[in-house]
Design a protein around this motif. Structure first.
Motif, PDB file in Angstrom:
ATOM      1  N   LEU A   1      -4.304  -1.844  18.247  1.00 25.10           N
ATOM      2  CA  LEU A   1      -3.892  -3.247  18.178  1.00 25.10           C
ATOM      3  C   LEU A   1      -4.653  -3.915  17.040  1.00 25.10           C
ATOM      4  O   LEU A   1      -5.881  -3.806  16.964  1.00 25.10           O
ATOM      5  CB  LEU A   1      -4.225  -3.932  19.511  1.00 25.10           C
ATOM      6  CG  LEU A   1      -4.058  -5.453  19.589  1.00 25.10           C
ATOM      7  CD1 LEU A   1      -2.585  -5.837  19.528  1.00 25.10           C
ATOM      8  CD2 LEU A   1      -4.706  -5.998  20.870  1.00 25.10           C
ATOM      9  N   GLU A   2      -3.924  -4.618  16.166  1.00 25.91           N
ATOM     10  CA  GLU A   2      -4.569  -5.349  15.077  1.00 25.91           C
ATOM     11  C   GLU A   2      -3.776  -6.616  14.802  1.00 25.91           C
ATOM     12  O   GLU A   2      -2.565  -6.558  14.554  1.00 25.91           O
ATOM     13  CB  GLU A   2      -4.646  -4.479  13.811  1.00 25.91           C
ATOM     14  CG  GLU A   2      -5.453  -5.122  12.691  1.00 25.91           C
ATOM     15  CD  GLU A   2      -5.627  -4.181  11.509  1.00 25.91           C
ATOM     16  OE1 GLU A   2      -6.777  -3.818  11.228  1.00 25.91           O
ATOM     17  OE2 GLU A   2      -4.610  -3.807  10.888  1.00 25.91           O
TER      18      GLU A   2
ATOM     19  N   SER B   1      11.650   7.250  17.036  1.00 24.88           N
ATOM     20  CA  SER B   1      11.628   6.218  16.002  1.00 24.88           C
ATOM     21  C   SER B   1      10.966   4.933  16.498  1.00 24.88           C
ATOM     22  O   SER B   1      10.954   4.634  17.708  1.00 24.88           O
ATOM     23  CB  SER B   1      13.052   5.888  15.544  1.00 24.88           C
ATOM     24  OG  SER B   1      13.753   5.171  16.558  1.00 24.88           O
ATOM     25  N   ASN B   2      10.452   4.166  15.557  1.00 25.80           N
ATOM     26  CA  ASN B   2       9.841   2.872  15.897  1.00 25.80           C
ATOM     27  C   ASN B   2      10.836   1.949  16.588  1.00 25.80           C
ATOM     28  O   ASN B   2      10.473   1.192  17.496  1.00 25.80           O
ATOM     29  CB  ASN B   2       9.299   2.190  14.641  1.00 25.80           C
ATOM     30  CG  ASN B   2       8.087   2.902  14.075  1.00 25.80           C
ATOM     31  OD1 ASN B   2       7.493   3.752  14.732  1.00 25.80           O
ATOM     32  ND2 ASN B   2       7.726   2.557  12.845  1.00 25.80           N
TER      33      ASN B   2
ATOM     34  N   MET C   1       5.420  -2.560  16.525  1.00 26.94           N
ATOM     35  CA  MET C   1       5.973  -3.738  17.184  1.00 26.94           C
ATOM     36  C   MET C   1       4.856  -4.748  17.411  1.00 26.94           C
ATOM     37  O   MET C   1       3.685  -4.452  17.213  1.00 26.94           O
ATOM     38  CB  MET C   1       6.632  -3.367  18.519  1.00 26.94           C
ATOM     39  CG  MET C   1       5.656  -2.802  19.554  1.00 26.94           C
ATOM     40  SD  MET C   1       6.460  -2.175  21.068  1.00 26.94           S
ATOM     41  CE  MET C   1       7.061  -3.699  21.811  1.00 26.94           C
ATOM     42  N   GLU C   2       5.246  -5.946  17.866  1.00 25.98           N
ATOM     43  CA  GLU C   2       4.266  -6.966  18.255  1.00 25.98           C
ATOM     44  C   GLU C   2       3.836  -6.726  19.704  1.00 25.98           C
ATOM     45  O   GLU C   2       4.653  -6.365  20.546  1.00 25.98           O
ATOM     46  CB  GLU C   2       4.869  -8.374  18.130  1.00 25.98           C
ATOM     47  CG  GLU C   2       5.307  -8.769  16.739  1.00 25.98           C
ATOM     48  CD  GLU C   2       4.141  -8.864  15.774  1.00 25.98           C
ATOM     49  OE1 GLU C   2       3.029  -9.234  16.216  1.00 25.98           O
ATOM     50  OE2 GLU C   2       4.335  -8.558  14.581  1.00 25.98           O
ATOM     51  N   ALA C   3       2.574  -6.973  19.990  1.00 20.75           N
ATOM     52  CA  ALA C   3       2.099  -6.837  21.371  1.00 20.75           C
ATOM     53  C   ALA C   3       2.827  -7.810  22.294  1.00 20.75           C
ATOM     54  O   ALA C   3       3.098  -7.494  23.454  1.00 20.75           O
ATOM     55  CB  ALA C   3       0.597  -7.076  21.436  1.00 20.75           C
TER      56      ALA C   3
ATOM     57  N   LEU D   1      10.056  -0.534  25.014  1.00 17.50           N
ATOM     58  CA  LEU D   1       8.904  -1.251  25.556  1.00 17.50           C
ATOM     59  C   LEU D   1       9.188  -2.740  25.732  1.00 17.50           C
ATOM     60  O   LEU D   1       8.629  -3.380  26.625  1.00 17.50           O
ATOM     61  CB  LEU D   1       7.678  -1.037  24.674  1.00 17.50           C
ATOM     62  CG  LEU D   1       7.155   0.403  24.616  1.00 17.50           C
ATOM     63  CD1 LEU D   1       5.912   0.495  23.745  1.00 17.50           C
ATOM     64  CD2 LEU D   1       6.854   0.946  26.015  1.00 17.50           C
ATOM     65  N   SER D   2      10.077  -3.286  24.909  1.00 16.20           N
ATOM     66  CA  SER D   2      10.461  -4.694  25.067  1.00 16.20           C
ATOM     67  C   SER D   2      11.286  -4.902  26.334  1.00 16.20           C
ATOM     68  O   SER D   2      11.180  -5.934  26.998  1.00 16.20           O
ATOM     69  CB  SER D   2      11.258  -5.172  23.848  1.00 16.20           C
ATOM     70  OG  SER D   2      10.473  -5.121  22.679  1.00 16.20           O
TER      71      SER D   2
END
Length: 451
Positions: A254-255, A296-297, A267-269, A304-305
């Motif tokens: 996480l950054e 794939s991303n 992705m965004e957290a 996950l969303s």
């Protein structure tokens, strides 16, 4: 299923039934073993034993006679919940009889590679996330193991085109020998099940059996938020892939609010479908597995969303008059409830807590419950939980059971609030298990919704 010959005409004792014991007994019989099943429940009250006997498998029910072990068994396969202090298990070990759990059988027959997931918290969520990501990415991720699908049953129908996504408990991992996952995940390690393992070191050693047979061709995914994981990383032949929410690592991290894998943004957290810092960790572990598996991303992000959680583990039920309800009945200890609360604004949370009194105080929970709108407290441990609420300056009300607590919580909620069942206690003072407790919360929500 691999056509293995090693059990042909070998005498095997299956100790303890339940679903995994029955699956192991049937598999061993199919592989040509001479199987005896021993279960403590009387035969008249034991449908599984009756069904096995009808199929020609010997059963001994109602007690555990030590003399049974004089029958020259070459292997014992035991229910994971049976401790090694059990006289039958202890006697078997004295006699030099190997003692396995059924996940070892699953490994021996599986044509499918195995992704093994263990840890103190987050196993079920991470296992489910991984399975869903693989399936959505066009691969076949079959749920198995401690998640409710006996591994030795699932492995029988799995092909080389599938992957067994296997949740593994410390109890199961004490009974492995050749077991070798291609990818392994340890979500975190906290002191738990000490009554079974004797001490934290014994518990960690059991978990670490996961990697005993792994090589540099296999991948061990570890939570580098923990110094213990960094130490363990030096003690495996597997290729270590770390994940962390606190530092940039050569893996998943996480950054600035985003989730990355080896420098590549995924992705965004904030897009993860379930709240809580612990679910960011679970998502990072999942991302590591997914990227190693060629997903794939876009598929990772979409999965996950859309992830709605696991039943009884911070499960979002819906809302009534803009009051959201979350079922976290599986939070049977303080740490799990701390993690659940981390995903919410306390000022809008009405927390339902309490359950089996294990003699512990709840001082560790005080910082996490400060600022809660209200607590609704129930169960044997109520007085201890109330002491923590007093220290945190949180108002509370009493409830006689989960149904009553849900009604009280809703009556005191306003639009925008959250009703969270996250008991920080086991359920056995009132309920058979945390599932039954959670089901009562779900039923109560449905009743309130229909009014």
């Amino acid at each position: 299923m691999k056509a293995i010959k090693q059990f042909e005409n070998k005498k095997v004792l299956v100790l303890g039934l339940a679903r995994s014991g029955e699956a192991a007994a049937r598999l061993l019989a199919k592989l040509g073993a001479i199987v005896t099943v021993n279960d403590g429940k009387p035969f008249d009250e034991n449908p599984s034993a009756q069904a096995l006997l009808e199929d020609g498998i010997k059963v001994v029910c109602g007690s555990h006679p030590l003399e049974l072990l004089d029958e020259n068994f070459e292997l014992m396969v035991k229910n994971p919940g049976i401790p090694y202090s059990n006289p039958m298990v202890a006697r078997a070990l004295e006699k030099g009889i190997p003692v396995w759990t059924e996940v070892e059988l699953a490994y021996l027959i599986s044509e499918a590679p195995i992704i093994g997931i263990t840890g103190s918290n987050g196993k079920t969520t991470t296992t489910t996330m991984i399975s869903e990501v693989l399936n959505n990415g066009g691969q076949s991720g079959l749920l198995s193991g401690n998640i409710g699908f006996p591994a030795s049953e699932v492995a029988q129908t799995a092909s080389s085109d599938d992957t067994l996504v296997m949740e593994l408990s410390s109890f199961q991992l004490m009974g492995v020998d050749a077991f070798r996952p291609h990818i392994a995940v340890v979500t975190n390690l906290m002191p738990t099940h000490i009554d079974y393992h004797g001490d934290f070191e014994g518990y960690v050693a059991a978990k670490w059996n996961l990697q005993n047979q792994m090589t540099a061709d296999d991948f061990m995914i570890l939570n580098f938020n923990q110094d213990l994981a960094k130490e363990l990383a030096q003690k495996t032949a597997a290729t270590v892939v770390p994940f962390s929410t606190t530092e940039k690592v050569d893996g998943a991290y996480l950054e600035n609010g985003s989730l990355y894998f080896k420098g590549e943004k995924v992705m965004e957290a904030s897009e993860i479908g379930v709240p809580g810092s612990h679910n960011v960790e679970n998502a990072l572990a999942t991302i590591a597995v997914a990227k190693l598996s060629g997903i794939s991303n876009q598929v990772i992000k979409e999965t996950l969303s859309a992830f709605g959680g696991v039943k009884h583990r911070l499960q979002y039920l819906g809302d009534i008059k803009d009051v959201k309800f979350y079922n976290d009945s599986k939070s049977t200890n303080i740490l799990a409830t701390q993690k659940a609360l981390s995903g919410f604004d306390n000022s809008k949370v009405i927390l339902i807590a309490g359950g089996l009194d294990r003699g512990n105080e709840f001082d560790e929970l005080v910082p996490d419950i400060q600022g809660l709108k209200l607590m609704v407290i129930l169960g044997e441990s109520a007085e201890r939980v109330k002491r923590a609420a007093d220290k945190a300056g949180v108002a509370y009300l009493d409830a006689k059971d989960v149904a009553d607590a849900t009604k009280i919580a809703f009556e005191n909620a306003e639009a925008g609030d959250v009703v969270l069942l996250s008991p920080a206690n086991a359920s056995w003072d009132m309920y058979k298990n945390f599932e039954v407790r959670g089901d009562e919360f779900i039923a109560s929500f449905e009743t309130l919704k229909g009014e």
